[in-house]
Design a protein around this motif. Structure first.
Motif, PDB file in Angstrom:
ATOM      1  N   VAL A   7      38.225  42.784 -22.482  1.00  0.00           N
ATOM      2  CA  VAL A   7      37.277  41.667 -22.420  1.00  0.00           C
ATOM      3  C   VAL A   7      36.003  42.054 -21.677  1.00  0.00           C
ATOM      4  CG1 VAL A   7      36.955  39.266 -21.661  1.00  0.00           C
ATOM      5  CG2 VAL A   7      39.225  40.058 -22.371  1.00  0.00           C
ATOM      6  N   VAL A  11      37.004  41.366 -27.102  1.00  0.00           N
ATOM      7  CA  VAL A  11      36.424  40.027 -26.991  1.00  0.00           C
ATOM      8  C   VAL A  11      35.214  40.072 -26.059  1.00  0.00           C
ATOM      9  CG1 VAL A  11      36.855  37.613 -26.409  1.00  0.00           C
ATOM     10  CG2 VAL A  11      38.734  39.028 -27.251  1.00  0.00           C
ATOM     11  N   CYS A  61      38.829  31.824 -20.436  1.00  0.00           N
ATOM     12  CA  CYS A  61      39.030  32.609 -21.663  1.00  0.00           C
ATOM     13  C   CYS A  61      39.233  34.076 -21.303  1.00  0.00           C
ATOM     14  CB  CYS A  61      37.831  32.465 -22.612  1.00  0.00           C
ATOM     15  SG  CYS A  61      37.697  30.828 -23.354  1.00  0.00           S
ATOM     16  N   CYS A  91      42.690  36.022 -22.163  1.00  0.00           N
ATOM     17  CA  CYS A  91      42.617  37.127 -23.124  1.00  0.00           C
ATOM     18  C   CYS A  91      43.073  38.428 -22.469  1.00  0.00           C
ATOM     19  CB  CYS A  91      41.198  37.272 -23.688  1.00  0.00           C
ATOM     20  SG  CYS A  91      40.771  35.942 -24.835  1.00  0.00           S
ATOM     21  N   ALA A 138      43.178  32.451 -26.514  1.00  0.00           N
ATOM     22  CA  ALA A 138      44.007  33.661 -26.542  1.00  0.00           C
ATOM     23  C   ALA A 138      45.129  33.521 -27.569  1.00  0.00           C
ATOM     24  CB  ALA A 138      44.570  33.937 -25.155  1.00  0.00           C
TER      25      ALA A 138
END
Ligand SMILES: Cc1cc2nc3c(=O)[nH]c(=O)nc-3n(C[C@H](O)[C@H](O)[C@H](O)COP(=O)(O)OP(=O)(O)OC[C@H]3O[C@@H](n4cnc5c(N)ncnc54)[C@H](O)[C@@H]3O)c2cc1C
Ligand SMILES: Cc1cc2nc3c(=O)[nH]c(=O)nc-3n(C[C@H](O)[C@H](O)[C@H](O)COP(=O)(O)OP(=O)(O)OC[C@H]3O[C@@H](n4cnc5c(N)ncnc54)[C@H](O)[C@@H]3O)c2cc1C
Lengths: 396, 368
Positions: free
Chosen positions: B31, B8, B20, B24, B345
């Motif tokens: 990430v 991501v 976020c 995640c 997520a």
């Protein structure tokens, strides 16, 4: 429609000179200052100063306003900024102890009645202001134990040579030296720590490898000056290395707005006066008269440059703060919380440094010096003020 | 380079992007966050930080309340700089009509399991002595709070362990996020969390900026105890089109008073607009007469990311394979950031969200 042809902000030497020259040439002039009395840092409360007497006769109107902001642009067809400078504070261990002040602060305290008779005073930092403060303190009966000038002796002696090229300054210097007979003036040393329980009791002075203690009741420090550019920035004037950028007529990058004095470059009272005169004449449409002053201005600017290089700060002064030394007094932020931050912006958002009442006027200048961060952004109010003063007045 | 492309890539390190990243990462995804400036320096540094459960519509209630519950767990792990203050919200009524509104609001909160207490004129004066006399009453919602968002955003980013990269994205598409310097960052999923700037990176995203002003004072501990909001707030805050101001004043943990709020459409410059600032402060004075004599230290402005139906855009962007949105949080993104992160997520990992995700899906915009 503005009632005045010219509005001047700041009633120090630059603002007074600007107002005199403009008003004497028929312009309707208002001078706005946050202090009820004219004179600025240097002449406030002095009755016999010829420029102040001239100002009183000039026809310019003096107005007090402690909440000047960008709306001042509407006060006159032209605007002259003469907002001067404030003291630069570099944090060192103990600098927030009671009894530690700036050299300008000490002068102001004495002028407003602080009794210093019999008090032991140490004055430290750099530049001619140290001598002026020492002289004043001594004339009021203080025991000036030491004037510690950080610049090495060689540089200071070189500057004495420069004084001869500027007789006015030399005279001032000579008078100072007379009142200072018997005062210890040491070049090449600095105060590295102020110590005491709840109040300064002694300082540690260092020269190279050698350090010693000096007992005192007051410590006044002066590391130089920082220009007050907040209002100029609010008005959108371009800055250059922290100073307001001006052209031949003292005009800024904003049409109709001029700047004169310390905010265009630190240089003392004569540079401020001549720049003020030029700005006042130019704003009143007397360019030819203004032009005659260009060579005098150039000479005082050269003097200013000499002053700056003679008293340039030694790098060691920027490394005195320890991990636990407070850097932001308003929000109580120590150096350890600031080290490793990427920028002023990050430090501010993550530690509240610079978010208090002084809005970074003190710690912003300090972190520029000791951490090399960029300049602060400016938002209204230029100085803390009552909420009601933020409101548009019904008349404007 | 440290290995493969992330699962991501999040564009924007405000409170929404940071939440976020945190969620995640917790879900085991790799990430990366790309941020043009200092994390948390956009709307996240400009907003009031009022964590408030809103009940105007069911989707708004679900997202704000769910997020508030997540906040209440998180704040206790965060550093003191988050300045968490459980001050509650005090909705103030000036007349009987607004008091009737307060009663309806109370019923709605209670019906949804949120404590809410009606105050009569005397109780209101006792609860908040700085309010003027002559007010009819109010509604106290005690579980609302206030905090300092930039420190929270930085904490979430740091704790997430995500790689944070400095860079300005110029466009986002299935092929990746294109940086100003020409670099193309690729990832399994790219989330546009650039707040009010998100539509600049992806034409067609229906987000427009709405400007707000705030004023902060010196420290006056005790001047205010609750976040005080007028019951007319929703009427004025979301009046169609034009500019508006409303009473919305907050006590800070520092003892400072934070004064809002204003809304302007179409204004894109950061400068203070004196007429709207003045109107906002006069509005505050109508309720808190002492406010004019407090000393202000700073005024600033910020931009809310507004959508046509006032709900945020959370989820895949139709017509693309891997581009997602987490934006459009208007004046509630501090509150709803954590729940947004959780939803993103959940949707990526195929978990069933605790609240229905459908009302926030960008697919509702009919973009193809
Ligand atoms: C809950 C809360 C409480 C707050 N409390 C306080 C408080 O107590 N005191 C306070 O002072 N603020 C406070 N703030 C305000 C906050 O720090 C900022 O003022 C806010 O982020 C708005 O930013 P600004 O527009 O004033 O810009 P700033 O925060 O000043 O940031 C502007 C940025 O632009 C940069 N910049 C400016 N000019 C240029 C240029 N010409 N070129 C390049 N870069 C430039 C600056 O360096 C800076 O990084 C608070 C904010 C919140 C959310
Ligand atoms: C005056 C005001 C008051 C508010 N009060 C409240 C409140 O009390 N309670 C509440 O819940 N909400 C409040 N809000 C709303 C809240 O502040 C926002 O909804 C929230 O901060 C949005 O967070 P974000 O992460 O989406 O956006 P932002 O914080 O703006 O983050 C977006 C990030 O993306 C970065 N970015 C932008 N463009 C690019 C690019 N091209 N490349 C890389 N990075 C980029 C930005 O630098 C920024 O850091 C208020 C807002 C305003 C303006």
């Amino acid at each position: 429609m503005s009632a005045f042809d010219i509005a001047v902000v700041g009633a120090g030497p630059a603002g007074i000179a600007a107002a005199c020259r403009a008003a004497e040439n028929g312009a309707r002039v208002v001078v706005i200052d946050d202090n009820p009395a004219p004179g600025g840092q240097i002449w406030r409360g002095e009755k016999s100063e010829p420029w102040i007497e001239r100002f009183k006769r000039s026809g310019a109107v003096l107005e007090r306003d402690t909440a000047v902001d960008e709306r001042v642009r509407q006060r006159g067809a032209k605007l002259i900024l003469a907002t001067g400078a404030r003291e630069l504070f570099l944090p060192f261990p103990g600098w927030t102890l009671p009894g530690v002040t700036g050299v300008g602060g000490l002068q102001a305290l004495i002028k407003s009645g602080l009794a210093v008779k019999g008090m032991r005073v140490v004055i430290a930092g750099s530049g001619p202001l140290l001598l002026a403060a020492a002289s004043l303190a001594r004339s009021k009966g203080a025991v000036v134990r030491l004037v510690a000038e950080q610049a090495p002796g060689g540089r200071v002696t070189g500057f004495a040579g420069a004084l001869w090229r500027h007789p006015g300054k030399a005279l001032q210097g000579a008078e100072l030296i007379l009142t200072l007979i018997g005062v210890r003036y040491d070049a090449g040393c600095f105060v590295e720590e102020a110590c005491g329980e709840g109040q300064v009791e002694h300082v540690r002075v260092r020269r190279g490898e050698r350090a010693w203690e000096e007992k005192c009741d007051l410590l006044a420090v002066g590391f130089g000056l920082v220009p007050n550019t907040e209002l100029a920035a609010l008005l959108g004037c371009d800055l250059d290395s922290g100073f307001v950028r001006t052209g031949d007529w003292q005009q800024t990058s904003v049409p109709g707005v001029y700047a004169a004095g310390e905010l265009t470059g630190i240089g003392g009272v004569e540079k401020s006066l001549v720049e003020g005169e030029i700005a006042g004449l130019a704003a009143a449409g007397r360019e030819a008269d203004a032009e005659r002053l260009f060579s005098r201005r150039a000479s005082w600017k050269r003097f200013a440059a000499r002053l700056q290089s003679a008293f340039a700060l030694e790098p060691v002064l920027k490394k005195l703060a320890r991990e636990d030394t407070c850097v932001c007094r308003c929000e109580d932020v120590p150096l350890s919380e600031l080290k490793g931050r990427a920028s002023w912006r990050e430090a501010k958002l993550q530690t509240r440094c610079g978010m208090g009442s002084c809005q970074g006027r003190i710690c912003g200048a300090a972190t520029r010096e000791i951490l090399g961060w960029g300049a602060d952004s400016v938002r209204p109010p230029a100085f803390p003020t009552k909420v009601r003063n933020l409101i548009e007045s019904k008349s404007s | 380079m440290n290995g493969a492309a992330p699962d991501v890539l999040i564009v924007g390190g405000g409170i929404v992007g940071a939440a976020c990243a945190w969620e995640c990462s917790l879900g085991g995804l790799k990430v990366m966050v790309v941020e043009a400036d200092v994390p948390g320096s956009g709307a996240t540094a400009a907003g009031m930080g009022h964590i408030v459960a809103m009940e105007d519509s069911t989707p708004e209630f679900h997202l704000t309340r769910y997020s508030q519950i997540i906040w209440n767990e998180l704040v206790h792990e965060m550093p003191a700089g988050v300045e968490y203050l459980p001050c509650g919200t005090l909705w103030v009524a000036v007349d009987e009509e607004e008091m009737a509104g307060a009663r309806r609001k109370q019923a709605s909160y209670l019906g949804r399991g949120v404590p809410a207490e009606l105050l009569d004129a005397r109780q209101l004066a006792e609860a908040e002595p700085s309010l003027r006399s002559g007010l009819v009453g109010g509604l106290l919602v005690p579980e609302d709070s206030a905090l300092y968002p930039p420190v929270a955003a930085q904490w979430l980013l740091t704790q997430s362990g995500a790689e944070v990269r400095r860079g300005r994205v110029v466009s986002i598409s299935d092929s990746g996020a294109q940086l100003e310097d020409g670099t193309l960052l690729t990832a399994g999923i790219i989330v546009n969390a650039a707040g009010a700037m998100s539509s600049k990176l992806m034409p067609g995203v229906p987000v427009t900026p709405r400007k707000g002003h705030l004023v902060i004072t010196e420290r006056y501990p005790g001047f205010l105890r609750h976040q005080v909001v007028e019951l007319g707030y929703l009427k004025s805050a979301h009046a169609a089109g034009g500019d508006s101001v409303a009473l919305n004043v907050q006590p800070r943990a520092t003892g400072q008073v934070l004064i809002g709020s204003s809304r302007q459409h179409g204004a894109t410059h950061k400068e203070i607009d004196r007429p709207i600032l003045s109107a906002m402060l006069r509005r505050a004075e109508e309720y808190l007469p002492g406010i004019m004599d407090l000393v202000a230290v700073r005024c600033w402005t910020g931009f809310r990311a507004t959508t046509p139906d006032k709900l945020p855009l959370i989820g895949p962007w139709p017509g693309t394979q891997r581009v997602w949105l987490a934006t459009g949080h208007e004046g509630l993104g501090i509150t709803t950031g954590p729940a947004t992160g959780r939803l993103v997520a959940d949707l990526i990992l195929g978990r069933t969200p605790a609240i229905p995700a459908q009302p926030y899906l960008p697919a509702r915009c009919g973009h193809a």
